[in-house]
Design a protein around this motif. Structure first.
Motif, mmCIF file in Angstrom:
data_model
loop_
_atom_site.group_PDB
_atom_site.id
_atom_site.type_symbol
_atom_site.label_atom_id
_atom_site.label_comp_id
_atom_site.label_asym_id
_atom_site.label_seq_id
_atom_site.Cartn_x
_atom_site.Cartn_y
_atom_site.Cartn_z
ATOM 1 N N HIS A 75 0.799 -1.227 0.000
ATOM 2 C CA HIS A 75 0.000 0.000 0.000
ATOM 3 C C HIS A 75 0.837 1.285 0.000
ATOM 4 O O HIS A 75 0.319 2.358 -0.309
ATOM 5 N N PHE A 123 -7.432 -2.063 -0.263
ATOM 6 C CA PHE A 123 -6.945 -1.446 0.984
ATOM 7 C C PHE A 123 -7.534 -0.047 1.142
ATOM 8 O O PHE A 123 -8.019 0.319 2.215
ATOM 9 N N GLU A 124 -7.506 0.740 0.066
ATOM 10 C CA GLU A 124 -8.010 2.111 0.117
ATOM 11 C C GLU A 124 -9.522 2.162 0.333
ATOM 12 O O GLU A 124 -10.022 3.028 1.052
ATOM 13 N N ASN A 126 -11.341 0.081 1.985
ATOM 14 C CA ASN A 126 -11.579 -0.222 3.404
ATOM 15 C C ASN A 126 -12.940 -0.884 3.644
ATOM 16 O O ASN A 126 -13.664 -0.520 4.573
ATOM 17 N N ALA A 131 -8.923 -5.634 4.418
ATOM 18 C CA ALA A 131 -8.569 -4.220 4.262
ATOM 19 C C ALA A 131 -8.719 -3.468 5.585
ATOM 20 O O ALA A 131 -7.858 -2.673 5.972
ATOM 21 N N GLN A 132 -9.802 -3.734 6.298
ATOM 22 C CA GLN A 132 -10.035 -3.067 7.576
ATOM 23 C C GLN A 132 -8.965 -3.453 8.596
ATOM 24 O O GLN A 132 -8.477 -2.599 9.356
ATOM 25 N N ARG A 135 -5.606 -1.730 7.453
ATOM 26 C CA ARG A 135 -5.597 -0.282 7.678
ATOM 27 C C ARG A 135 -5.445 0.056 9.161
ATOM 28 O O ARG A 135 -4.761 1.009 9.528
ATOM 29 N N GLN A 136 -6.093 -0.740 10.013
ATOM 30 C CA GLN A 136 -5.964 -0.480 11.448
ATOM 31 C C GLN A 136 -4.569 -0.854 11.955
ATOM 32 O O GLN A 136 -4.040 -0.186 12.853
ATOM 33 N N ASP A 138 -1.931 -0.439 10.152
ATOM 34 C CA ASP A 138 -1.139 0.685 9.650
ATOM 35 C C ASP A 138 -1.209 1.867 10.617
ATOM 36 O O ASP A 138 -0.194 2.504 10.919
ATOM 37 N N LYS A 139 -2.407 2.161 11.113
ATOM 38 C CA LYS A 139 -2.587 3.286 12.035
ATOM 39 C C LYS A 139 -1.996 2.983 13.408
ATOM 40 O O LYS A 139 -1.277 3.805 13.991
ATOM 41 N N LYS A 190 -10.946 5.586 14.598
ATOM 42 C CA LYS A 190 -10.867 4.723 13.412
ATOM 43 C C LYS A 190 -10.747 3.244 13.791
ATOM 44 O O LYS A 190 -10.781 2.383 12.912
#
Length: 213
Positions: A75, A123-124, A126, A131-132, A135-136, A138-139, A190
């Motif tokens: 990503h 991924f974008e 979400n 993907a969810q 992304r979490q 990543d954060k 998020k």
């Protein structure tokens, strides 16, 4: 293997390794006082290992961890070409298109480019479970890194662009001043499921440690 295939692999590897020396600009903007600031490649490694750790401990049902890892690996691909951008950077109307074109440029010599693009788009978007989860990861990895870096920040020296950022000012008014607190509280809305549980745990840990300083 054909000569042309070998050359394609070498060129792809050469491009991809740029992420080893592409600094995570958020830490630069926050004026991190550290001998070495993590690179985008460092962050990717951290997200993948976090995903493995959570998956191994919690074992979420129906989660394709291999797909998650691939998403996390891919990503940031656009940053090979356009560099690392932060939420504080001005976003242009063509940013999504620029990122798409950058990914195409990186994978232009491979026949399965569409597969990689689909995973990055997933991924974008979400929407899917993978993907969810990715992304979490990543954060939350960035929140954990902020905690690791916390003693190397001087909040008085951060750039004016950070101080003027509306979300930072909003959190400051709520009493959040430490860098780890700011990162975590910005990302917490998020999170869901296990990530929200971990965010709550990290918040409690930070409060306990802060009270002892």
């Amino acid at each position: 293997m054909e000569y042309e295939q070998f050359i394609k692999i070498l060129e792809f590897h050469k491009l991809a390794t740029k992420l080893k020396t592409t600094l995570r600009q958020g830490w630069v903007t926050w004026r991190l006082e550290n001998e070495r600031v993590e690179s985008v490649a460092d962050h990717i490694f951290g997200t993948c290992m976090l995903a493995v750790g959570i998956f191994s401990s919690v074992k979420p049902q129906n989660l394709d961890i291999n797909k998650v890892i691939t998403m996390l690996m891919l990503h940031e691909t656009e940053e090979i070409i356009i560099g690392d951008l932060t939420p504080i950077d001005i976003k242009t109307a063509t940013m999504a298109q620029d990122g798409h074109q950058a990914v195409l440029e990186v994978f232009k010599d491979f026949e399965n480019t569409s597969h990689f693009l689909e995973l990055i788009q997933e991924f974008e978007d979400n929407i899917t479970l993978e993907a969810q989860f990715a992304r979490q990861c990543d954060k939350f990895e960035a929140d954990l890194q902020a905690r690791l870096y916390e003693s190397n920040f001087n909040i008085e020296k951060v750039s004016q662009s950070v101080k003027n950022f509306p979300k930072i000012q909003e959190l400051n008014k709520l009493g959040y001043t430490d860098v780890c607190e700011l990162f975590l509280q910005n990302d917490k809305p998020k999170f869901s499921g296990i990530f929200l549980e971990m965010a709550d745990f990290l918040e409690a840990l930070e409060k306990d440690e802060k009270s002892k300083r």
